[in-house]
Design a protein around this motif. Structure first.
Motif, mmCIF file in Angstrom:
data_model
loop_
_atom_site.group_PDB
_atom_site.id
_atom_site.type_symbol
_atom_site.label_atom_id
_atom_site.label_comp_id
_atom_site.label_asym_id
_atom_site.label_seq_id
_atom_site.Cartn_x
_atom_site.Cartn_y
_atom_site.Cartn_z
ATOM 1 N N MET A 105 0.830 -1.212 0.000
ATOM 2 C CA MET A 105 0.000 0.000 0.000
ATOM 3 C C MET A 105 0.861 1.258 0.000
ATOM 4 O O MET A 105 0.500 2.277 -0.600
ATOM 5 C CB MET A 105 -0.925 0.001 1.220
ATOM 6 N N PHE A 106 2.003 1.162 0.666
ATOM 7 C CA PHE A 106 2.927 2.297 0.662
ATOM 8 C C PHE A 106 3.424 2.558 -0.761
ATOM 9 O O PHE A 106 3.477 3.712 -1.214
ATOM 10 C CB PHE A 106 4.102 2.007 1.604
ATOM 11 N N CYS A 107 3.824 1.487 -1.446
ATOM 12 C CA CYS A 107 4.320 1.636 -2.814
ATOM 13 C C CYS A 107 3.209 2.057 -3.782
ATOM 14 O O CYS A 107 3.436 2.866 -4.690
ATOM 15 C CB CYS A 107 4.939 0.318 -3.289
ATOM 16 N N LYS A 108 2.023 1.516 -3.581
ATOM 17 C CA LYS A 108 0.924 1.757 -4.508
ATOM 18 C C LYS A 108 0.261 3.123 -4.300
ATOM 19 O O LYS A 108 -0.020 3.841 -5.276
ATOM 20 C CB LYS A 108 -0.120 0.658 -4.349
ATOM 21 N N ASP A 109 0.001 3.491 -3.026
ATOM 22 C CA ASP A 109 -0.795 4.684 -2.737
ATOM 23 C C ASP A 109 0.016 5.829 -2.139
ATOM 24 O O ASP A 109 -0.060 6.966 -2.595
ATOM 25 C CB ASP A 109 -1.943 4.326 -1.778
#
Length: 758
Positions: A105-109
Motif C-alpha cells: 500500500m505504501f508503494c501503490k498509494d
C-alpha cells in the motif's frame, strides 16, 4: 521504603519527641544504613555527568542570519522547493502478511500521493526470522520486496535508493555468497554490485537548477555475518572508513550533504566519521539512519573542526515501518531543511517549511531567509481521495488565521517576521480535509537565529555515547572487580597473617557479625580478653533500649570508641562494618566453590565464549567476547556484540553466583532457632539470586542453542559449562545443611563471655 517506615516507627517511640531530634536521628539512620547504595548512586551519577557533560551543550546559541548566499526572499512560489522520503526497517516476513500488505500500500498509494523526488531506504528490507530469534536469509522475502517495487513502477536506481541493514545480512558467509540476496533483489545491489559485490559505499546526487544535494551511503554490516545474538553492531572497518573519507571530502561543493546509514553512531565507531568531518570546510547537514526502531531519537552532535569554532550536525534516527508504519518526509525549501516522521494513517500530513522548526536550525542553512521572508509556508497532504478544506495558523496560541493554497500542496499566509524578532515563539497549524480527518501540528520557531533546545538529555546521551570506548574499558573494569571479589579477601588475609594481625581482625569481624545478628556482648572483667567488647551497662537507655532497632548503630559506634556519634562518624563506622563483614564472607567461601568459579573467571579474558558453527550451520568459528571480535570463515570480524554478552553474563550470572555462595557459608552452622540477620540460601534474597543465575544461564544457552545448534551450545565454554557448574552448586547449597557443631566452633573464636552469650 520498608526500612524507612520501620525506622521512622522506632524513632517516633523514643523518649525525645522533639521534631528536630527526630529528623536528625531519622537522617542518620537513612544515611548510615544505606550509605553504600547512596555512595554508589552518587559516584555513578557524577561519573556519567563528567563523561558526557561536553555533549550537553543545550543549544549552540544564535546562528548568523546576515548571510543568505544571494538567495531570493521566501515568497509564495514553489521554486527551489522539493521533498523526498526516508524509509527504514520494513522487515518483510513470510509469517506476517500484514507487513507485506502495508508495504504494498505504501508503494501503490502513499508514494504517488506524497510525490517525492526520490526515496531513501536505510536498511532492513526483510526480516529473515524463520522462528523466534532464529535468523536465516530467505529468498522468498527478497522476492516479495523486489516484486512490490517492480509492480508499482518504483524500480528505478535514480528514484529508489536502498541500503542494506543487519537483518538483510544475517547468516551470510561472504559478499559473493549465493545467500547474499541483497546484490540480486535490491535496487542498489542490482545496479552497483554486479562487478564488485564487496562494494560498501555509494553516492547519490540530486541535481537541480539552483544546486546539488549530495548523499553518502555506507554499508557497515558485519561480514561474515553470524546469526543472532551477534550482528547487532556495525563493523566500520578501515576500507569503508577510507571510502567514506574520500567521498565526504567533496561535501563543500554541494548545497547540502547527508550521510545515510543503517546503524546510529552509538552502534559503531562513529568517532572515526567525526574525525573526517573536522577536516571539512562546511559541515554536513544530517545523518539519516534507523536500526533501533525507536521514535523521536534526534540529536544535535557537537564537534570542533580543525582551527574553527564549535559546530554541529543532526543525527536523525527514524522509527520502524515494521510495527509503527512510520516514514519520514524531508523538505528542502530554498535550502532550509525541514522534516516530519509520520505513519501512513496520519492524514492530513503537515510540514512547516518557513519559519522552520528552530530545534533543527543548522549552520549550513541560510537561516537569515526566515527574517526576510514574506510568507509562512506549509506543505499539507490530504487523505488520499479527498482535498484539504481548510488550514488555520495560530501564532503563540492567540488568533486563528486562514491560510491560502498557492500550488503543489503549498499553503501560505503573509506575515511580518519583525513582530517575532526576539526569542522563541510558537506556531500551530490546524488542517482539515473533506474526508473529515483533522490534524494539529505545533512547532517552536525563532527569527533571530536562536537555536532551540532539541529534547531530553536521555536522547542526547544515547546517541552521543561512544560505544567503542565503552567496549574498550568497561569489560576490563568489570572483570577486575569480579576477580578481586574472589582473590582480594584471600590476599588481605594472607598479608594480615604475615603481619600477625589476623587474630585481632578476625575478632573484630566476629563482634560485628554478632551485633548484626542481634547478639550483644555485655560488660566483662577488667583486663579480660573481652575488654575490647566492653559496653557500659548504664548506656543502654542512651542506646535506645535493648530491643531498639536503633541499638546497632549506637553499639557499633561505641565499639569504635564513639561515645557521641555524629552522622559523619556513623558513615565511617558503617563503611568499615560493610567492608569487614563482606570481606570475611568472601574470604570464607568454600574452596570447593571458589576454585571452580575462579577457573571460569580466569578463562574469560583468554578463551572463546562460543565455539561452533556460527554461520549457516556450516562455517565454524569462535566468539572472543573480551576482545570485541569473532572469527569465522577465515576472517576476524570486529563486533561489540560479544562484549555485551560477556558483560551481561558477568553481571547477572557470576556476581549473583558469588553472592549466593556467601549466603551458604554465612548461614552454615546456625541453628534453625538462631535468629540470624544473614539470609540463608532459601531466603527471599537467595531466591532472587537463584532466579538471576538461572535466568541468565537459560537465556544465553537458549540463544546459542536456538541459533547455532546443540553442538555449538555444548562447546560454548563461556556459557554452557559455567551454567552446569552453577546448577550443581545451587543444588548443593539448597540442601538442609544446618550444623550446630560449626556454630559452636565459630563462637569459640570469641572471648569466653561472648561465647556464653552466643
Amino acid at each position: 521504603a520498608r526500612l524507612f517506615i520501620k525506622q521512622a516507627g522506632h524513632l517516633r517511640n523514643r523518649s525525645d519527641n522533639s521534631s528536630i531530634m527526630w529528623l536528625d536521628h531519622l537522617f542518620r539512620v537513612i544515611i548510615t544504613r544505606h550509605c553504600g547504595s547512596l555512595i554508589g548512586v552518587i559516584v555513578f551519577t557524577l561519573g556519567w555527568i563528567s563523561v558526557l557533560q561536553p555533549h550537553f551543550a543545550s543549544t549552540p546559541g544564535k546562528l548568523d542570519i546576515a548571510d543568505v548566499g544571494g538567495r531570493p526572499h521566501l515568497g509564495n512560489s514553489t521554486d527551489r522547493l522539493f521533498w523526498f522520503i526516508q524509509l527504514s526497517d520494513i522487515h518483510l516476513s513470510l509469517e506476517v502478511d500484514e507487513r507485506s500488505y502495508r508495504f504494498r500500500m505504501f508503494c501503490k498509494d502513499t508514494v504517488p500521493h506524497i510525490d517525492p523526488k526520490f526515496v531513501v531506504v536505510s536498511g532492513d528490507m526483510i526480516h529473515a526470522e524463520t522462528r523466534l530469534l532464529h535468523y536465516k536469509q530467505r529468498e522468498a522475502e527478497w522476492k516479495m520486496y523486489a516484486d512490490a517495487l517492480k509492480e508499482y513502477g518504483l524500480w528505478d536506481p535514480t528514484f529508489w535508493i536502498d541500503l542494506r541493514g543487519n537483518h538483510d545480512a544475517y547468516n551470510v558467509p561472504s559478499f559473493d555468497s549465493v545467500l547474499n540476496y541483497y546484490k540480486d533483489y535490491s535496487v542498489v545491489g542490482t545496479n552497483q554490485l554486479k562487478d564488485d559485490p564487496t562494494k560498501r559505499t555509494f553516492t547519490f546526487t540530486y541535481n537541480t537548477t539552483w544546486g546539488s544535494y549530495y548523499f553518502v551511503l555506507f554499508d557497515i554490516v558485519q561480514m561474515p555475518a553470524a546469526g543472532y545474538p551477534l550482528n547487532f553492531f556495525g563493523q566500520f572497518d578501515p576500507p569503508v572508513f577510507n571510502d567514506v573519507k574520500n567521498l565526504i571530502s567533496v561535501a563543500d561543493y554541494h548545497n547540502h550533504t547527508f550521510l545515510v546509514g543503517h546503524y546510529p553512531m552509538v552502534t559503531f565507531d562513529g568517532g572515526l566519521i567525526m574525525n573526517v568531518m573536522r577536516q571539512l570546510e562546511k559541515p554536513i547537514l544530517g545523518f539519516l539512519c534507523g536500526h533501533t526502531h525507536m521514535e523521536d531519537m534526534y540529536a544535535r552532535i557537537m564537534y570542533e573542526p580543525t582551527g574553527k569554532p564549535e559546530t554541529y550536525y543532526y543525527e536523525l534516527e527514524l522509527g520502524d515501518f515494521k510495527l509503527k508504519d512510520v516514514f519520514r518526509i524531508v523538505a528542502m525549501d530554498n535550502d532550509l531543511f525541514s522534516f516530519i516522521d509520520v505513519a501512513q494513517s496520519d492524514y492530513p500530513m503537515i510540514l512547516v517549511t518557513n519559519p522552520k522548526d528552530s530545534r533543527y536550525l543548522s549552520p549550513t542553512e541560510p537561516v537569515g531567509l526566515i527574517a526576510t521572508s514574506e510568507y509562512v509556508r506549509v506543505l499539507v497532504w490530504p487523505t488520499p481521495g479527498s482535498n484539504i478544506s481548510s488550514v488555520q495558523l495560530i501564532f503563540n496560541f492567540q488568533v486563528e488565521q486562514n491560510m491560502v493554497l498557492m500550488e503543489d500542496r503549498m499553503w501560505v499566509l503573509k506575515w511580518n517576521p519583525s513582530e517575532f524578532s526576539q526569542g522563541e515563539h510558537n506556531l500551530t497549524i490546524i488542517a482539515n480535509d473533506t474526508s473529515g480527518a483533522s490534524r494539529i501540528v505545533s512547532i517552536p520557531f525563532t527569527v533571530d537565529g536562536t537555536v532551540s533546545y532539541i529534547g531530553s538529555n536521555i536522547v542526547q546521551i544515547g546517541q552521543q555515547f561512544d560505544m567503542q570506548s565503552f567496549a574498550n574499558f568497561a569489560p576490563s573494569i568489570l572483570y577486575v572487580f569480579l576477580f578481586l571479589l574472589q582473590v582480594g579477601p584471600q590476599i588481605v588475609v594472607f598479608i594480615l597473617k604475615k603481619r600477625g594481625k589476623f587474630e585481632d581482625w578476625r575478632d573484630h569481624v566476629m563482634y560485628l557479625l554478632l551485633v548484626e545478628d542481634g547478639i550483644y556482648p555485655y560488660p566483662g572483667e577488667k583486663g579480660n580478653k573481652t575488654e575490647k567488647f566492653y559496653l557500659l551497662g548504664e548506656e543502654n537507655d542512651y542506646f535506645g533500649g535493648e530491643d531498639s532497632e536503633y541499638d546497632n548503630e549506637r553499639r557499633i559506634a561505641h565499639k569504635f570508641e564513639l561515645d557521641h556519634p555524629t552522622t559523619k562518624s556513623l558513615i565511617k563506622v558503617y563503611l568499615t562494618w560493610y567492608l569487614y563483614t563482606n570481606m570475611w564472607q568472601y574470604y570464607n567461601i568454600r574452596k570447593r566453590f571458589l576454585i571452580p568459579i575462579l577457573i571460569c573467571v580466569l578463562y574469560i579474558p583468554v578463551g572463546p565464549f562460543i565455539i561452533g558453527t556460527l554461520v549457516e550451520h556450516t562455517y565454524w568459528g569462535v566468539v572472543m567476547g573480551f576482545f570485541s571480535q569473532y572469527y569465522v570463515n577465515g576472517e576476524w570480524v570486529k563486533a561489540m556484540d560479544g562484549v555485551l554478552l560477556m558483560m551481561a553474563f558477568m553481571l547477572w550470572f557470576y556476581l549473583p553466583l558469588l553472592s549466593f555462595i556467601t549466603l551458604e557459608k554465612s548461614h552454615a552452622g546456625r541453628t534453625r532457632d538462631h535468629k540470624c540477620s544473614h539470609p540463608h540460601p532459601k531466603s527471599f534474597r537467595g531466591c532472587v539470586l537463584i532466579f538471576s543465575i538461572l535466568l541468565m544461564a537459560l537465556t544465553m544457552n537458549g540463544l546459542v542453542l536456538n541459533q547455532y545448534g546443540v553442538l555449538t551450545m555444548f562447546l560454548s565454554l563461556g556459557f554452557f559449562w559455567p551454567s552446569m557448574m552453577a546448577l550443581v552448586m545451587i543444588i548443593y547449597c539448597l540442601k538442609d545443611n544446618w550444623n550446630k557443631k560449626k556454630s559452636v566452633e565459630t563462637a569459640k573464636l570469641l572471648s569466653p563471655v561472648v561465647s556464653r552469650t552466643f
